[in-house]
Design a protein around this motif. Sequence first.
Motif, mmCIF file in Angstrom:
data_model
loop_
_atom_site.group_PDB
_atom_site.id
_atom_site.type_symbol
_atom_site.label_atom_id
_atom_site.label_comp_id
_atom_site.label_asym_id
_atom_site.label_seq_id
_atom_site.Cartn_x
_atom_site.Cartn_y
_atom_site.Cartn_z
ATOM 1 N N LEU A 17 9.486 -20.516 -28.148
ATOM 2 C CA LEU A 17 10.492 -19.670 -27.496
ATOM 3 C C LEU A 17 11.893 -19.951 -28.045
ATOM 4 O O LEU A 17 12.709 -19.033 -28.194
ATOM 5 C CB LEU A 17 10.468 -19.882 -25.980
ATOM 6 C CG LEU A 17 9.225 -19.355 -25.243
ATOM 7 C CD1 LEU A 17 9.297 -19.698 -23.760
ATOM 8 C CD2 LEU A 17 9.070 -17.850 -25.420
ATOM 9 N N LYS A 18 12.163 -21.221 -28.356
ATOM 10 C CA LYS A 18 13.474 -21.573 -28.909
ATOM 11 C C LYS A 18 13.673 -20.982 -30.303
ATOM 12 O O LYS A 18 14.764 -20.527 -30.640
ATOM 13 C CB LYS A 18 13.648 -23.105 -28.949
ATOM 14 C CG LYS A 18 14.017 -23.695 -27.600
ATOM 15 C CD LYS A 18 14.216 -25.189 -27.686
ATOM 16 C CE LYS A 18 15.508 -25.547 -28.380
ATOM 17 N NZ LYS A 18 16.703 -25.162 -27.614
ATOM 18 N N PHE A 93 19.346 -22.992 -24.753
ATOM 19 C CA PHE A 93 19.414 -24.050 -25.763
ATOM 20 C C PHE A 93 19.539 -25.426 -25.117
ATOM 21 O O PHE A 93 18.835 -26.362 -25.492
ATOM 22 C CB PHE A 93 20.600 -23.789 -26.695
ATOM 23 C CG PHE A 93 20.475 -22.500 -27.454
ATOM 24 C CD1 PHE A 93 19.830 -22.469 -28.679
ATOM 25 C CD2 PHE A 93 20.971 -21.318 -26.932
ATOM 26 C CE1 PHE A 93 19.690 -21.275 -29.378
ATOM 27 C CE2 PHE A 93 20.840 -20.118 -27.626
ATOM 28 C CZ PHE A 93 20.194 -20.107 -28.844
ATOM 29 N N THR A 94 20.441 -25.546 -24.124
ATOM 30 C CA THR A 94 20.675 -26.855 -23.504
ATOM 31 C C THR A 94 19.474 -27.328 -22.698
ATOM 32 O O THR A 94 19.087 -28.494 -22.767
ATOM 33 C CB THR A 94 21.925 -26.807 -22.608
ATOM 34 O OG1 THR A 94 21.771 -25.795 -21.616
ATOM 35 C CG2 THR A 94 23.169 -26.513 -23.422
ATOM 36 N N THR A 95 18.847 -26.418 -21.926
ATOM 37 C CA THR A 95 17.692 -26.827 -21.123
ATOM 38 C C THR A 95 16.473 -27.096 -21.995
ATOM 39 O O THR A 95 15.628 -27.930 -21.650
ATOM 40 C CB THR A 95 17.335 -25.759 -20.065
ATOM 41 O OG1 THR A 95 17.102 -24.500 -20.710
ATOM 42 C CG2 THR A 95 18.429 -25.601 -19.041
ATOM 43 N N ALA A 216 11.311 -27.276 -16.307
ATOM 44 C CA ALA A 216 10.962 -25.944 -15.792
ATOM 45 C C ALA A 216 12.141 -24.987 -15.914
ATOM 46 O O ALA A 216 11.961 -23.778 -16.105
ATOM 47 C CB ALA A 216 10.511 -26.049 -14.332
ATOM 48 N N GLU A 217 13.355 -25.540 -15.830
ATOM 49 C CA GLU A 217 14.557 -24.711 -15.900
ATOM 50 C C GLU A 217 14.662 -23.956 -17.216
ATOM 51 O O GLU A 217 15.224 -22.859 -17.272
ATOM 52 C CB GLU A 217 15.804 -25.573 -15.692
ATOM 53 C CG GLU A 217 17.081 -24.778 -15.563
ATOM 54 C CD GLU A 217 18.292 -25.655 -15.274
ATOM 55 O OE1 GLU A 217 19.328 -25.104 -14.861
ATOM 56 O OE2 GLU A 217 18.201 -26.886 -15.454
ATOM 57 N N PHE A 218 14.131 -24.536 -18.290
ATOM 58 C CA PHE A 218 14.165 -23.829 -19.574
ATOM 59 C C PHE A 218 13.466 -22.476 -19.457
ATOM 60 O O PHE A 218 13.987 -21.445 -19.894
ATOM 61 C CB PHE A 218 13.489 -24.663 -20.671
ATOM 62 C CG PHE A 218 13.221 -23.878 -21.923
ATOM 63 C CD1 PHE A 218 14.251 -23.561 -22.802
ATOM 64 C CD2 PHE A 218 11.935 -23.411 -22.211
ATOM 65 C CE1 PHE A 218 14.011 -22.811 -23.950
ATOM 66 C CE2 PHE A 218 11.685 -22.665 -23.354
ATOM 67 C CZ PHE A 218 12.722 -22.369 -24.223
ATOM 68 N N PHE A 219 12.278 -22.465 -18.877
ATOM 69 C CA PHE A 219 11.505 -21.231 -18.755
ATOM 70 C C PHE A 219 12.143 -20.260 -17.771
ATOM 71 O O PHE A 219 12.183 -19.046 -18.002
ATOM 72 C CB PHE A 219 10.071 -21.562 -18.331
ATOM 73 C CG PHE A 219 9.337 -22.394 -19.342
ATOM 74 C CD1 PHE A 219 8.716 -21.807 -20.430
ATOM 75 C CD2 PHE A 219 9.294 -23.778 -19.222
ATOM 76 C CE1 PHE A 219 8.052 -22.572 -21.382
ATOM 77 C CE2 PHE A 219 8.634 -24.558 -20.166
ATOM 78 C CZ PHE A 219 8.012 -23.951 -21.249
ATOM 79 N N VAL A 220 12.671 -20.805 -16.679
ATOM 80 C CA VAL A 220 13.364 -19.991 -15.675
ATOM 81 C C VAL A 220 14.565 -19.292 -16.309
ATOM 82 O O VAL A 220 14.776 -18.086 -16.150
ATOM 83 C CB VAL A 220 13.814 -20.882 -14.492
ATOM 84 C CG1 VAL A 220 14.754 -20.127 -13.556
ATOM 85 C CG2 VAL A 220 12.599 -21.379 -13.711
#
Length: 288
Positions: A17-18, A93-95, A216-220
């Motif tokens: 995803l990144k 990017f940060t998460t 999980a925050e990355f996906f959210v």
Amino acid sequence: MRNKKKISPIVGFILVLKIVIIGYLVYLLKGAIETNTINFDSTFFLFILAGFFAQLIDGALGMAYGVSCTTLLLSLGIPPKLASASVHTSEIFTTGVSGLSHIRFNNLDKKLFFKIVFTGVIGASLGAYLLADLLDGSLVKPYISFYLVFLGGYLVYKAIRKKSDAKPKTKYAPVLALFGGLLDAIGGGGWGPIVTSNLLSQGHNPRKTIGTVNTAEFFVTYFATVVFIFILGVQHLDIVLGLVIGGVISAPVGAYVASKVNPKLLMIMVGTLVVITSTWSLISLLLK
């Protein structure tokens, strides 16, 4: 012969995803530089500093990146929906870096992760759509802040009282994530304060909780940003880039801090931060 360490499916999905979003951002940056529509002035470095300190706190305590960055952007006159979109775009990017760092430092509870990630994504995507197309996010902020002041105080109380042997509760974690993702997208921040604080109040290990919620925050954030981009496009690319640079630099540091700090102290710090940021939000709203 040495056994090769397998890449976790979560790590693999984050990396894929990144790569997609990095490719898209590079494409946008190329166009912005060619048309001279991006500014690298003194304000740009302010965004880098904001991203650095916001992600340092978020990586260590599991919250406050969205709240800190959104507050700064609103103070500079950026409209709420564009501020939230810019923050969520930078958070991809940060998460992502923060999540990979937490996995590296063994701060992830896989069982809890799968309980919160799917409903969190659904809530955030719905919230992004409502904010971008239908709703004024400032309407619900006072109620969220008021609730979080009391929740933060309860966390501090729970940290200093005698430890309970009760088993942590995970029954309502998916509903909590749905609510946290929804309000995070609408308010430009809130996933960490709502989800992390509530899970800690239910007796979860602070280090694992912070690492799991951050991952999980990355996906959210990713799927909320897809909705924002689809409806609003990407605006204020200089803000996004500044927040990304600062946040990516400090993300591994925050994850390392979370893996080393005493759980009781970590919980007190989280509770105190929730009270301070939520009280400040309430005061700011009252002074308008």
